[in-house]
Write an enzyme that holds these catalytic residues in place. Sequence first.
Site, short mmCIF file in Angstrom:
data_model
loop_
_atom_site.label_atom_id
_atom_site.label_comp_id
_atom_site.label_asym_id
_atom_site.label_seq_id
_atom_site.Cartn_x
_atom_site.Cartn_y
_atom_site.Cartn_z
N CYS A 146 0.81 -1.33 -0.01
CA CYS A 146 -0.11 -0.14 0.00
C CYS A 146 0.82 1.26 -0.08
CB CYS A 146 -0.93 0.09 1.00
SG CYS A 146 -1.87 1.39 1.35
N HIS A 147 0.23 2.49 -0.44
CA HIS A 147 1.11 3.69 -0.49
C HIS A 147 1.40 4.05 0.95
CE1 HIS A 147 -0.65 4.19 -4.56
NE2 HIS A 147 0.41 5.01 -4.58
N THR A 148 0.55 3.50 2.21
CA THR A 148 1.03 3.95 3.29
C THR A 148 2.27 3.26 3.88
OG1 THR A 148 -1.30 4.04 3.99
CG2 THR A 148 0.25 4.08 5.56
N HIS A 179 0.47 -3.80 6.25
CA HIS A 179 -0.98 -3.81 6.93
C HIS A 179 -2.11 -4.15 6.44
CE1 HIS A 179 -0.72 -0.18 4.68
NE2 HIS A 179 -2.11 -0.02 4.91
N GLU A 180 -1.93 -4.88 5.44
CA GLU A 180 -3.13 -5.48 4.19
C GLU A 180 -2.81 -6.86 3.92
OE1 GLU A 180 -4.53 -2.37 0.96
OE2 GLU A 180 -3.46 -3.75 -0.03
N CYS A 208 -11.99 -2.93 20.05
CA CYS A 208 -12.01 -3.67 21.33
C CYS A 208 -13.53 -3.95 21.67
CB CYS A 208 -11.18 -2.91 22.38
SG CYS A 208 -11.90 -1.45 22.85
N CYS A 224 -13.87 0.33 24.67
CA CYS A 224 -13.28 1.58 25.00
C CYS A 224 -14.63 2.65 24.84
CB CYS A 224 -12.14 1.99 24.32
SG CYS A 224 -12.36 2.23 22.23
N CYS A 247 -15.53 3.01 21.19
CA CYS A 247 -16.21 1.78 20.62
C CYS A 247 -17.73 1.76 21.21
CB CYS A 247 -15.61 0.21 20.91
SG CYS A 247 -14.10 -0.02 19.74
N CYS A 266 -11.13 3.03 17.47
CA CYS A 266 -10.69 2.43 18.91
C CYS A 266 -9.57 3.01 19.50
CB CYS A 266 -10.66 0.79 18.63
SG CYS A 266 -10.30 -0.11 19.99
N ARG A 309 -3.96 2.12 20.94
CA ARG A 309 -3.46 3.31 20.00
C ARG A 309 -2.02 3.66 20.46
NH1 ARG A 309 -1.28 4.87 17.08
NH2 ARG A 309 -1.40 6.58 15.35
N CYS A 352 -7.26 -2.86 3.81
CA CYS A 352 -6.98 -1.52 3.69
C CYS A 352 -7.69 -0.94 2.68
CB CYS A 352 -5.49 -1.23 3.72
SG CYS A 352 -5.17 0.61 3.49
N ARG A 381 -2.94 -2.42 -7.53
CA ARG A 381 -2.32 -2.99 -6.27
C ARG A 381 -1.51 -4.13 -6.42
NH1 ARG A 381 -2.56 -0.19 -3.16
NH2 ARG A 381 -3.70 -0.24 -1.27
#
Length: 374
Positions: free
Chosen positions: A40-42, A62-63, A92, A95, A98, A106, A110, A173, A369
């Site tokens: 991903c670009h991130t 992350h994907e 979760c 919290c 959520c 969430c 974090r 993602c 992608r």
Amino acid sequence: MKTRAAVAWKAEAPLTIETVDLEGPKAGEVLVEIMATGVCHTDAYTLSGLDSEGKFPAILGHEGAGIVRDIGAGVTTVQPGDHVIPLYTPECRQCKSCLSQRTNLCTAIRATQGQGLMPDGTSRFSCVEAGSNKPVFHYMGCSTFSNFTVLPEIAIAKVREDAPFDKICYIGCGVTTGVGAVVFTAKVWPGANVVVFGLGGIGLNVIQGARMVGADKIIGVDLNPSKVAVAKQFGMTDYINPDEVGRDKVVQAIVDLTGGGADFSFECIGNIHTMRQALECCHRGWGTSIIIGVAPSGQEISTRPFQLVTGRNWRGTAFGGARGRTDVPRIVDWYMEGKININDLITHTMPLDQINHAFDLMHKGESIRSVVIY
């Protein structure tokens, strides 16, 4: 245990394939074998060194999609053999955020996630064989550029077992960010006029989300005419090239095409100038503009207050407003039922050894992608 992983040792350097030590899951954690991951670009943004939360050395990614192989004490919602998608935005369900049911952001883990660590403040990865006895950091709580990874139980979505890993990883993602922004954040209604700034992977997913919910006009705005054909395939009805109509006349062109302005616009570029255009092309009284694209750190957006006083709305979204464990399985169902198209968005597949090639394709604009298959 040991796992193969692509390690980012420092910013602006190619990833190297290493044999990494991975500690097993602790209480509340899950060991997942990653079967496929998108690039991903991130990931590229962090690798560039511009990410204020970027830490090195790290295992990016992350994907992903994979299979639960082991669980720590107290884990009840998944078991070994379950098919799952890692969530960089966890859920979760306890919290304040959520429980409010007003946001998907969430806050449970974090603080440690932003430091590249697990909830107990440590890393499960290390790479002694590469000459480093320091921990290797996690990334966005996921680290899917590793054949195995450990995640908090609240950061995985259990999904149906007949869905192909090399397609549904993109739901981790890009697909959810685009389709979700339409369905969950904007709540676009049937018959709406929608404008999408940027016809990359996120923009195409916004387009197909708008088509899925029954939008009327779906207008794409992009400088590259070569993107028109695939955008039309995903549901774009009209195209505006800013270089053809005049970059200072884009807003007027949209107002003319929609008979007064867009009901919804989506900025998928991360450019503060198109963010302003995306707001100002909205219909007075009710038009809503959603910012999806991430602008460089430190930049600011602006508009005349009159634009807001006369009823336009400016909103942002992260992960498409989707609540991970609740909504991601639904999006997998939409794919399996043929309501959304993922296959044609995945333009390249490759083994982990070629992951740097995936970044090259992205930077050259030659892929929508790329997916790494383990």
